[in-house]
Write a protein that holds these residues in place. Structure first.
Motif, PDB file in Angstrom:
ATOM      1  N   PHE A  41      -7.360  92.084  56.365  1.00  0.00           N
ATOM      2  CA  PHE A  41      -7.642  90.645  56.247  1.00  0.00           C
ATOM      3  C   PHE A  41      -7.385  90.127  54.835  1.00  0.00           C
ATOM      4  O   PHE A  41      -7.906  89.084  54.424  1.00  0.00           O
ATOM      5  CB  PHE A  41      -9.064  90.291  56.725  1.00  0.00           C
ATOM      6  CG  PHE A  41     -10.198  90.869  55.909  1.00  0.00           C
ATOM      7  CD1 PHE A  41     -10.749  90.169  54.854  1.00  0.00           C
ATOM      8  CD2 PHE A  41     -10.728  92.100  56.228  1.00  0.00           C
ATOM      9  CE1 PHE A  41     -11.811  90.680  54.125  1.00  0.00           C
ATOM     10  CE2 PHE A  41     -11.793  92.627  55.505  1.00  0.00           C
ATOM     11  CZ  PHE A  41     -12.330  91.917  54.447  1.00  0.00           C
ATOM     12  N   GLY A  42      -6.540  90.859  54.086  1.00  0.00           N
ATOM     13  CA  GLY A  42      -6.108  90.381  52.776  1.00  0.00           C
ATOM     14  C   GLY A  42      -7.228  90.275  51.768  1.00  0.00           C
ATOM     15  O   GLY A  42      -7.279  89.341  50.972  1.00  0.00           O
ATOM     16  N   MET A  43      -8.145  91.233  51.761  1.00  0.00           N
ATOM     17  CA  MET A  43      -9.308  91.185  50.875  1.00  0.00           C
ATOM     18  C   MET A  43      -8.863  91.045  49.422  1.00  0.00           C
ATOM     19  O   MET A  43      -8.113  91.858  48.902  1.00  0.00           O
ATOM     20  CB  MET A  43     -10.128  92.469  51.056  1.00  0.00           C
ATOM     21  CG  MET A  43     -11.499  92.405  50.465  1.00  0.00           C
ATOM     22  SD  MET A  43     -12.427  93.915  50.861  1.00  0.00           S
ATOM     23  CE  MET A  43     -14.098  93.321  50.649  1.00  0.00           C
ATOM     24  N   PHE A  64     -14.295  84.111  61.831  1.00  0.00           N
ATOM     25  CA  PHE A  64     -14.421  82.659  61.689  1.00  0.00           C
ATOM     26  C   PHE A  64     -13.704  82.105  60.458  1.00  0.00           C
ATOM     27  O   PHE A  64     -13.969  80.970  60.057  1.00  0.00           O
ATOM     28  CB  PHE A  64     -15.914  82.276  61.642  1.00  0.00           C
ATOM     29  CG  PHE A  64     -16.705  82.796  62.810  1.00  0.00           C
ATOM     30  CD1 PHE A  64     -16.497  82.298  64.083  1.00  0.00           C
ATOM     31  CD2 PHE A  64     -17.644  83.814  62.636  1.00  0.00           C
ATOM     32  CE1 PHE A  64     -17.217  82.777  65.161  1.00  0.00           C
ATOM     33  CE2 PHE A  64     -18.368  84.313  63.703  1.00  0.00           C
ATOM     34  CZ  PHE A  64     -18.155  83.792  64.981  1.00  0.00           C
ATOM     35  N   ASP A  65     -12.818  82.905  59.865  1.00  0.00           N
ATOM     36  CA  ASP A  65     -12.023  82.457  58.713  1.00  0.00           C
ATOM     37  C   ASP A  65     -12.888  81.970  57.552  1.00  0.00           C
ATOM     38  O   ASP A  65     -12.565  80.982  56.885  1.00  0.00           O
ATOM     39  CB  ASP A  65     -11.037  81.348  59.128  1.00  0.00           C
ATOM     40  CG  ASP A  65     -10.006  81.854  60.114  1.00  0.00           C
ATOM     41  OD1 ASP A  65      -9.599  83.015  59.987  1.00  0.00           O
ATOM     42  OD2 ASP A  65      -9.621  81.089  61.013  1.00  0.00           O
ATOM     43  N   TRP A  66     -13.997  82.635  57.309  1.00  0.00           N
ATOM     44  CA  TRP A  66     -14.847  82.271  56.179  1.00  0.00           C
ATOM     45  C   TRP A  66     -14.105  82.499  54.866  1.00  0.00           C
ATOM     46  O   TRP A  66     -13.276  83.398  54.746  1.00  0.00           O
ATOM     47  CB  TRP A  66     -16.115  83.126  56.179  1.00  0.00           C
ATOM     48  CG  TRP A  66     -17.172  82.641  57.113  1.00  0.00           C
ATOM     49  CD1 TRP A  66     -17.022  81.760  58.148  1.00  0.00           C
ATOM     50  CD2 TRP A  66     -18.540  83.040  57.116  1.00  0.00           C
ATOM     51  NE1 TRP A  66     -18.221  81.574  58.793  1.00  0.00           N
ATOM     52  CE2 TRP A  66     -19.166  82.344  58.183  1.00  0.00           C
ATOM     53  CE3 TRP A  66     -19.307  83.896  56.329  1.00  0.00           C
ATOM     54  CZ2 TRP A  66     -20.520  82.503  58.465  1.00  0.00           C
ATOM     55  CZ3 TRP A  66     -20.645  84.058  56.607  1.00  0.00           C
ATOM     56  CH2 TRP A  66     -21.252  83.368  57.673  1.00  0.00           C
ATOM     57  N   SER A  76     -22.583  80.917  50.095  1.00  0.00           N
ATOM     58  CA  SER A  76     -23.834  80.455  50.710  1.00  0.00           C
ATOM     59  C   SER A  76     -24.631  81.621  51.288  1.00  0.00           C
ATOM     60  O   SER A  76     -25.856  81.693  51.134  1.00  0.00           O
ATOM     61  CB  SER A  76     -23.517  79.445  51.824  1.00  0.00           C
ATOM     62  OG  SER A  76     -22.797  78.348  51.315  1.00  0.00           O
ATOM     63  N   THR A  77     -23.929  82.533  51.950  1.00  0.00           N
ATOM     64  CA  THR A  77     -24.597  83.703  52.533  1.00  0.00           C
ATOM     65  C   THR A  77     -25.191  84.578  51.429  1.00  0.00           C
ATOM     66  O   THR A  77     -26.317  85.078  51.562  1.00  0.00           O
ATOM     67  CB  THR A  77     -23.600  84.523  53.371  1.00  0.00           C
ATOM     68  OG1 THR A  77     -23.007  83.688  54.354  1.00  0.00           O
ATOM     69  CG2 THR A  77     -24.295  85.690  54.057  1.00  0.00           C
ATOM     70  N   VAL A  83     -22.766  90.086  57.891  1.00  0.00           N
ATOM     71  CA  VAL A  83     -22.525  88.686  58.263  1.00  0.00           C
ATOM     72  C   VAL A  83     -21.274  88.166  57.569  1.00  0.00           C
ATOM     73  O   VAL A  83     -20.434  87.485  58.180  1.00  0.00           O
ATOM     74  CB  VAL A  83     -23.752  87.810  57.898  1.00  0.00           C
ATOM     75  CG1 VAL A  83     -23.411  86.327  58.010  1.00  0.00           C
ATOM     76  CG2 VAL A  83     -24.935  88.150  58.788  1.00  0.00           C
ATOM     77  N   ILE A  84     -21.127  88.498  56.275  1.00  0.00           N
ATOM     78  CA  ILE A  84     -19.955  88.045  55.512  1.00  0.00           C
ATOM     79  C   ILE A  84     -18.668  88.607  56.112  1.00  0.00           C
ATOM     80  O   ILE A  84     -17.694  87.884  56.326  1.00  0.00           O
ATOM     81  CB  ILE A  84     -20.093  88.465  54.034  1.00  0.00           C
ATOM     82  CG1 ILE A  84     -21.175  87.628  53.343  1.00  0.00           C
ATOM     83  CG2 ILE A  84     -18.756  88.316  53.290  1.00  0.00           C
ATOM     84  CD1 ILE A  84     -21.536  88.102  51.950  1.00  0.00           C
ATOM     85  N   ILE A  85     -18.672  89.916  56.388  1.00  0.00           N
ATOM     86  CA  ILE A  85     -17.467  90.553  56.946  1.00  0.00           C
ATOM     87  C   ILE A  85     -17.122  89.978  58.315  1.00  0.00           C
ATOM     88  O   ILE A  85     -15.962  89.696  58.620  1.00  0.00           O
ATOM     89  CB  ILE A  85     -17.672  92.089  57.017  1.00  0.00           C
ATOM     90  CG1 ILE A  85     -17.752  92.679  55.594  1.00  0.00           C
ATOM     91  CG2 ILE A  85     -16.539  92.747  57.798  1.00  0.00           C
ATOM     92  CD1 ILE A  85     -18.224  94.119  55.544  1.00  0.00           C
ATOM     93  N   THR A  86     -18.153  89.771  59.135  1.00  0.00           N
ATOM     94  CA  THR A  86     -17.920  89.174  60.455  1.00  0.00           C
ATOM     95  C   THR A  86     -17.366  87.760  60.319  1.00  0.00           C
ATOM     96  O   THR A  86     -16.432  87.366  61.033  1.00  0.00           O
ATOM     97  CB  THR A  86     -19.228  89.135  61.263  1.00  0.00           C
ATOM     98  OG1 THR A  86     -19.740  90.464  61.384  1.00  0.00           O
ATOM     99  CG2 THR A  86     -18.990  88.552  62.651  1.00  0.00           C
ATOM    100  N   GLY A  87     -17.938  86.998  59.400  1.00  0.00           N
ATOM    101  CA  GLY A  87     -17.482  85.632  59.184  1.00  0.00           C
ATOM    102  C   GLY A  87     -16.039  85.569  58.721  1.00  0.00           C
ATOM    103  O   GLY A  87     -15.260  84.720  59.175  1.00  0.00           O
TER     104      GLY A  87
END
Length: 469
Positions: free
Chosen positions: A136-138, A279-281, A288-289, A271-275
């Protein structure tokens, strides 16, 4: 006495001085390089805005005036505000978590388990973050993990450079190979009309090779630092931070509230990784998280609202130098955009490839992408700006489109770990309080190795007519 004064060692300028010098140089170039632009067109199929390859035209010169030069820094701060405040939030939130004692207790326990097997930590972290970079291009996302990497590295006798490198360069190896990266390789292949993520076997091989090379480089450096701390590139910083290093002979006991906070942090990262994946976070949602994670951890740790606020300010203040560097560096791009020279540079470099002998034109294409990356450090942005030009050029030169995409991915990826215009680089250096010039001293030999490795793979790809599959 006079002779010794003459032999006085050259002192590297302050990071801000280096960056502002680059801004001045770019502003001078706006008087020298003819201004020009490509027309942009919207690709209805993807919604992306791409350059029209045959549309370059000169426009009226717009040289940067002295007052506009001074404005470049505050405008850079404004343009990079989202990333700057993200860094402040992450730094403040992490300090809240640190103040609960959880980081010291948790990292201390992990470090004790790794004691005697310290070198295993480096490749393990690199593989984990490498997969993130490849899928995901981290890049900017590594910023939140840097403080943990540094705390663990110091506990094991290494330094901040080691802790930062094993996370960020691991992610970079994945990003550079990009075997399933939708933001760089995916966009480039779409423009080149290639099947998405085609040629994946070669890219996985590249990923493995880059991981091995980089892990060896970091381990050799880390071992040297462990044997003699004065060999650290950031020896002065390590002396300043000595009081924060976890003592493995006196590791705090993990209490109930520490375990709950640790679970909160793990849940927050999940949550961050899932987002990010689903969800293109990006910066806003991740920041915010992380802020919520810090406040909740502080309350569980019994800090109280006022203490939480106090620790947040301490954490944000400690990384002010690095956070503001991001804005100063963004001023470089502001000057080049306002001076209308970015498209002129892209056009001139593309034309230069055409006059090269066919046998080395693929290397020329690669070098051009490396140079352009300084001016357009965004992967998807560089793909949209250069691939519509490079695809027909590769057809003309007899280079496969897949090889042209590889030249792009290497040119776009490698130097992100060294160029001051990279927001991700400036972001994670700020989290580690690592001056840019110190990082440059550490990374430049590896950068040459990476670039040379890229050349070798491109020569192979060109020789075998690397195709879609």
């Amino acid at each position: 006495m006079v002779e010794s004064a003459k032999k006085k060692k050259f002192k590297v300028p302050h990071t801000y001085v280096i960056l502002f010098s680059v801004i001045i140089i770019m502003s001078i170039l706006t008087y020298v390089i003819p201004a020009g632009e490509f027309d942009r067109v919207k690709d209805e199929a993807t919604g992306r805005t791409l350059v029209s390859p045959d549309s370059f035209h000169n426009v009226e010169q717009n040289p940067i005036k002295p007052f506009a030069l001074v404005q470049a820094v505050p405008r850079g701060m404004e343009d990079a505000a989202q990333i700057i405040f993200f860094i402040f939030i992450v730094g403040g939130a992490f300090q809240i978590i640190t103040a609960t004692g959880t980081i010291e207790a948790g990292i201390g326990r992990l470090a004790k388990r790794l004691n005697g097997k310290e070198n295993l930590m480096i490749p393990i972290f690199m593989v984990i973050f490498g997969i993130g970079g490849a899928t995901f291009g981290m890049a900017e996302e590594t910023i939140v993990f840097v403080p943990i990497g540094i705390a663990l590295a110091r506990a094991l006798g290494f330094d901040a450079i080691t802790g930062t490198a094993m996370i960020t360069l691991g992610a970079a190896c994945g990003f550079n190979s990009g075997f399933m990266n939708p933001f760089s390789v995916g966009v480039a292949q779409g423009i080149a009309e290639l099947p998405l993520f085609s040629g994946i076997i070669m890219r996985i091989i590249i990923f493995v090779v880059l991981l091995i090379i980089t892990a060896i480089y970091i381990i050799r450096y880390a071992e040297k630092v462990k044997k003699d701390s004065s060999k650290s590139v950031v020896a002065e910083l390590e002396l300043e931070e000595r009081g924060k290093i976890i003592d493995l002979n006196n590791v705090p006991t993990m209490r109930v509230h520490h375990n709950i906070i640790l679970l909160t942090v793990i849940a927050g990262f999940a949550v961050i990784i899932t987002g990010v994946f689903k969800f293109d976070w990006y910066i806003l949602e991740i920041g915010s998280t992380f802020l919520a994670m810090g406040v909740i951890s502080g309350l569980i740790g019994g800090l109280g609202p006022s203490k939480i606020a106090q620790e947040f300010v301490v954490g944000a203040k400690s990384i002010a130098f690095g956070a503001l560097v991001v804005g100063v560096a963004r001023g470089i791009l502001i000057v080049m955009k306002d001076g209308l020279i970015i498209d002129s540079i892209v056009y001139g470099l593309a034309k230069a490839i055409q006059i090269l002998p066919k046998s080395i034109s693929v290397i020329g294409m690669y070098i051009v992408q490396v140079i352009i990356n300084f001016f357009i450090p965004s992967g998807s942005g560089q793909a949209a700006a250069t691939m519509p030009i490079m695809v027909p050029l590769s057809d003309l030169l007899g280079i496969t489109r897949q090889t042209a995409v590889m030249a792009f991915q290497f040119g776009d990826g490698f130097t992100n770990s060294i160029i001051p215009t990279s927001a991700a680089l400036m972001g994670y250096l700020s989290m580690g309080n690592i001056p840019y010039e110190k990082w440059f001293k550490f990374i430049w030999p590896l950068m040459l190795i990476w670039i040379g490795t890229g050349m070798a793979f491109l020569v192979i790809a060109n020789a075998i007519s690397y195709g879609p599959f």
